[in-house]
Design a protein around this motif. Structure first.
Motif, PDB file in Angstrom:
ATOM      1  N   MET A   1      37.992  36.988 -92.309  1.00  0.00           N
ATOM      2  CA  MET A   1      39.211  37.264 -93.063  1.00  0.00           C
ATOM      3  C   MET A   1      38.909  38.250 -94.189  1.00  0.00           C
ATOM      4  N   THR A   2      39.832  39.122 -94.485  1.00  0.00           N
ATOM      5  CA  THR A   2      39.675  40.087 -95.562  1.00  0.00           C
ATOM      6  C   THR A   2      40.901  40.047 -96.465  1.00  0.00           C
ATOM      7  N   GLU A   3      40.742  40.539 -97.678  1.00  0.00           N
ATOM      8  CA  GLU A   3      41.852  40.584 -98.622  1.00  0.00           C
ATOM      9  C   GLU A   3      42.826  41.693 -98.214  1.00  0.00           C
ATOM     10  N   SER A   4      44.105  41.410 -98.349  1.00  0.00           N
ATOM     11  CA  SER A   4      45.118  42.418 -98.053  1.00  0.00           C
ATOM     12  C   SER A   4      45.176  43.446 -99.168  1.00  0.00           C
ATOM     13  N   ARG A   5      45.262  44.713 -98.790  1.00  0.00           N
ATOM     14  CA  ARG A   5      45.386  45.796 -99.764  1.00  0.00           C
ATOM     15  C   ARG A   5      46.808  45.913-100.290  1.00  0.00           C
ATOM     16  N   PHE A   6      47.776  45.391 -99.538  1.00  0.00           N
ATOM     17  CA  PHE A   6      49.178  45.597 -99.883  1.00  0.00           C
ATOM     18  C   PHE A   6      49.898  44.324-100.325  1.00  0.00           C
ATOM     19  N   LEU A   7      49.411  43.157 -99.908  1.00  0.00           N
ATOM     20  CA  LEU A   7      50.021  41.892-100.294  1.00  0.00           C
ATOM     21  C   LEU A   7      49.037  41.133-101.173  1.00  0.00           C
ATOM     22  N   PRO A   8      49.178  41.231-102.501  1.00  0.00           N
ATOM     23  CA  PRO A   8      48.222  40.587-103.408  1.00  0.00           C
ATOM     24  C   PRO A   8      48.104  39.087-103.151  1.00  0.00           C
ATOM     25  N   GLY A   9      46.845  38.634-103.079  1.00  0.00           N
ATOM     26  CA  GLY A   9      46.589  37.215-102.868  1.00  0.00           C
ATOM     27  C   GLY A   9      46.602  36.779-101.415  1.00  0.00           C
ATOM     28  N   PHE A  10      46.890  37.682-100.492  1.00  0.00           N
ATOM     29  CA  PHE A  10      46.955  37.356 -99.075  1.00  0.00           C
ATOM     30  C   PHE A  10      45.660  37.740 -98.384  1.00  0.00           C
ATOM     31  N   ARG A  11      45.327  36.960 -97.363  1.00  0.00           N
ATOM     32  CA  ARG A  11      44.162  37.241 -96.540  1.00  0.00           C
ATOM     33  C   ARG A  11      44.631  37.692 -95.158  1.00  0.00           C
ATOM     34  N   LEU A  12      43.904  38.643 -94.582  1.00  0.00           N
ATOM     35  CA  LEU A  12      44.225  39.173 -93.260  1.00  0.00           C
ATOM     36  C   LEU A  12      43.322  38.537 -92.211  1.00  0.00           C
ATOM     37  N   ASP A  13      43.905  38.252 -91.046  1.00  0.00           N
ATOM     38  CA  ASP A  13      43.105  37.675 -89.968  1.00  0.00           C
ATOM     39  C   ASP A  13      43.824  37.924 -88.635  1.00  0.00           C
ATOM     40  N   TRP A  14      43.192  37.532 -87.532  1.00  0.00           N
ATOM     41  CA  TRP A  14      43.764  37.626 -86.182  1.00  0.00           C
ATOM     42  C   TRP A  14      43.631  36.268 -85.514  1.00  0.00           C
ATOM     43  N   LYS A  15      44.552  35.979 -84.619  1.00  0.00           N
ATOM     44  CA  LYS A  15      44.423  34.816 -83.753  1.00  0.00           C
ATOM     45  C   LYS A  15      44.863  35.197 -82.341  1.00  0.00           C
ATOM     46  N   LEU A  16      44.163  34.647 -81.354  1.00  0.00           N
ATOM     47  CA  LEU A  16      44.548  34.818 -79.963  1.00  0.00           C
ATOM     48  C   LEU A  16      45.539  33.714 -79.621  1.00  0.00           C
ATOM     49  N   VAL A  17      46.797  34.090 -79.420  1.00  0.00           N
ATOM     50  CA  VAL A  17      47.858  33.132 -79.121  1.00  0.00           C
ATOM     51  C   VAL A  17      48.724  33.696 -78.003  1.00  0.00           C
ATOM     52  N   ASN A  18      49.156  32.815 -77.087  1.00  0.00           N
ATOM     53  CA  ASN A  18      49.991  33.265 -75.964  1.00  0.00           C
ATOM     54  C   ASN A  18      49.334  34.419 -75.209  1.00  0.00           C
ATOM     55  N   GLY A  19      48.004  34.444 -75.215  1.00  0.00           N
ATOM     56  CA  GLY A  19      47.262  35.481 -74.515  1.00  0.00           C
ATOM     57  C   GLY A  19      47.206  36.815 -75.222  1.00  0.00           C
ATOM     58  N   VAL A  20      47.618  36.868 -76.507  1.00  0.00           N
ATOM     59  CA  VAL A  20      47.706  38.130 -77.249  1.00  0.00           C
ATOM     60  C   VAL A  20      47.048  37.958 -78.620  1.00  0.00           C
ATOM     61  N   ARG A  21      46.316  38.987 -79.051  1.00  0.00           N
ATOM     62  CA  ARG A  21      45.733  38.955 -80.405  1.00  0.00           C
ATOM     63  C   ARG A  21      46.801  39.399 -81.408  1.00  0.00           C
ATOM     64  N   ILE A  22      47.160  38.475 -82.297  1.00  0.00           N
ATOM     65  CA  ILE A  22      48.180  38.746 -83.301  1.00  0.00           C
ATOM     66  C   ILE A  22      47.528  38.821 -84.674  1.00  0.00           C
ATOM     67  N   HIS A  23      47.828  39.896 -85.369  1.00  0.00           N
ATOM     68  CA  HIS A  23      47.306  40.145 -86.712  1.00  0.00           C
ATOM     69  C   HIS A  23      48.311  39.623 -87.727  1.00  0.00           C
ATOM     70  N   TYR A  24      47.814  39.005 -88.805  1.00  0.00           N
ATOM     71  CA  TYR A  24      48.725  38.418 -89.777  1.00  0.00           C
ATOM     72  C   TYR A  24      48.085  38.352 -91.163  1.00  0.00           C
ATOM     73  N   ALA A  25      48.945  38.196 -92.156  1.00  0.00           N
ATOM     74  CA  ALA A  25      48.531  37.942 -93.528  1.00  0.00           C
ATOM     75  C   ALA A  25      49.088  36.588 -93.926  1.00  0.00           C
ATOM     76  N   SER A  26      48.319  35.809 -94.700  1.00  0.00           N
ATOM     77  CA  SER A  26      48.782  34.480 -95.083  1.00  0.00           C
ATOM     78  C   SER A  26      48.291  34.112 -96.472  1.00  0.00           C
ATOM     79  N   ALA A  27      49.077  33.245 -97.122  1.00  0.00           N
ATOM     80  CA  ALA A  27      48.720  32.741 -98.442  1.00  0.00           C
ATOM     81  C   ALA A  27      49.654  31.589 -98.773  1.00  0.00           C
ATOM     82  N   GLY A  28      49.235  30.751 -99.723  1.00  0.00           N
ATOM     83  CA  GLY A  28      50.111  29.744-100.283  1.00  0.00           C
ATOM     84  C   GLY A  28      50.024  28.380 -99.649  1.00  0.00           C
ATOM     85  N   ASP A  29      50.667  27.438-100.332  1.00  0.00           N
ATOM     86  CA  ASP A  29      50.792  26.064 -99.867  1.00  0.00           C
ATOM     87  C   ASP A  29      52.251  25.659-100.018  1.00  0.00           C
ATOM     88  N   GLY A  30      52.645  24.665 -99.235  1.00  0.00           N
ATOM     89  CA  GLY A  30      54.021  24.207 -99.316  1.00  0.00           C
ATOM     90  C   GLY A  30      54.760  24.435 -98.021  1.00  0.00           C
TER      91      GLY A  30
END
Length: 296
Positions: A1-30
Motif C-alpha cells: 500500500m502507498t500513500e495517495s498523492r491526491f487524497l490526503p490520509g488515504f492509502r492506495l492498493d489493489w485487490k483481485l475481485v470478480n477476476g479483475v484487479r481493482i485499484h482503490y483508495a481507502s481511509a477511515g472508520d465507521g
C-alpha cells in the motif's frame, strides 16, 4: 500500500475481485461509503470530498472502475459483456466485501452512477443508500433522445461506434479530446488544476484505457439496455438521493427527480450551483448533502 498523492490520509492498493484487479483508495472508520467516479475521471475526482467524509466519521473507499485509472483493462469486444454495468457492479460489491463491508452506501457520479444503479438492483442486500450525481437513468436517456441531447452529449453516440473508429480518432490526440471533453462539462473556473488534469491524462493516454472506455459506452447502448428493459418494472429498495448541476445538460433536459422516482421507492432530489463535475465544482455543497442524507 502507498500513500495517495491526491487524497490526503488515504492509502492506495489493489485487490483481485470478480477476476479483475481493482485499484482503490481507502481511509477511515465507521459506516462504509463507496465512491464511484465517471468518465473521463478516476477515483481522484473525489479528492475534495473523501477526506472530509472520513472526518465526518465514515469508512471511505474510492475505487477506479474496471478499465479506468489504474484498474485492470479487461479485454472486450462485441457483445461487450465485460463492460456491462452488471459486471462492473459485481467488481465493486466484491471489493467492498473483501474489505469487510457487506452493506454500504454508494455514491456514483456519471458512469459510476450507472454502475451504482445496477448494483442497487442486483445487490439490494449490499446497498444501504444510493446517491447518483448528474445522471438520469440510462434507459430513460436513450428512449427520450432528441436533437438537443444528441448534440450536447455527442460522445454517447461517438464512443459506441464500431471498433476501432473512436479508438483511432481519440488516440490520434488524446490530450485534445480529454481537455475539450472536460472543458465542455465544467462550468466552474479553476475546479480542475493542471496537476489533476495531468493525472487524468496519464490514464487517458493508454490505448487500453481508450478501448475500455469505448467498450463501457458500447455496453451501455446494448447489453445494459437489455438488462434495464428486463428490469423496467423493478424499483430500487434503498433510499435514493439524486443531485444534479443546475448549469449542466441533465438538469436542463430532464426532470431528474421524477426520472428516479420511476426507478426507486424513495427519492430525494436537489440541484447544486455547478456544471457536470459536481465533486470538483461544488464539493462543500455536495458534502453537506451527503452527510445529511447518509445520517438521516
Amino acid at each position: 500500500m502507498t500513500e495517495s498523492r491526491f487524497l490526503p490520509g488515504f492509502r492506495l492498493d489493489w485487490k483481485l475481485v470478480n477476476g479483475v484487479r481493482i485499484h482503490y483508495a481507502s481511509a477511515g472508520d465507521g459506516p462504509p461509503v463507496l465512491l464511484l467516479h465517471g468518465h473521463p475521471q478516476t477515483h481522484v475526482v473525489w479528492r475534495k470530498i473523501a477526506p472530509d467524509l472520513v472526518k465526518a466519521g465514515y469508512s471511505v473507499v474510492a475505487s477506479d472502475l474496471r478499465g479506468y485509472g489504474d484498474s485492470e483493462k479487461v479485454p472486450s469486444h462485441a457483445p461487450h459483456h465485460p463492460y456491462a454495468k452488471r459486471e462492473m457492479a459485481k467488481d465493486q460489491v466484491a471489493l467492498m466485501r473483501a474489505l469487510g463491508h457487506d452493506r454500504f452506501a454508494v455514491v456514483g457520479h456519471d458512469r459510476g452512477g450507472r454502475v451504482a444503479h445496477r448494483m442497487a438492483l442486483d445487490h439490494p442486500e449490499a446497498v444501504d443508500r444510493l446517491v447518483v450525481l448528474d445522471i438520469a437513468p440510462t434507459l430513460t436517456m436513450y428512449e427520450q433522445t432528441d436533437q438537443a441531447f444528441a448534440t450536447r452529449y455527442f460522445w454517447w453516440f461517438f464512443l459506441i461506434q464500431p471498433e476501432d473508429l473512436p479508438e483511432r480518432m481519440i488516440g490520434s490526440d488524446p490530450e485534445y479530446f480529454l481537455r475539450r471533453h472536460i472543458g465542455g462539462q465544467v462550468k466552474t473556473p479553476g475546479a480542475i488544476t493542471e496537476e489533476v488534469m495531468g493525472e487524468y491524462l496519464r490514464s487517458y493516454r493508454d490505448p487500453a484505457t481508450i478501448h475500455a472506455i469505448c467498450e463501457d459506452y458500447r455496453a451501455a447502448a446494448t447489453i445494459d439496455l437489455d438488462h434495464d428493459r428486463a428490469d423496467r418494472e423493478r424499483k430500487i429498495d434503498a433510499p435514493v438521493l439524486a443531485i444534479w448541476g443546475d448549469k449542466g445538460v441533465v438538469g436542463e433536459l430532464y426532470d431528474v427527480t421524477r426520472t428516479w422516482r420511476d426507478k426507486a421507492h424513495s427519492v430525494q432530489g436537489r440541484a447544486l450551483d455547478c456544471g457536470h463535475a459536481i465533486p470538483e465544482e461544488a464539493p462543500h455543497a455536495l458534502l453537506d448533502a451527503l452527510v445529511g442524507f447518509l445520517a438521516d
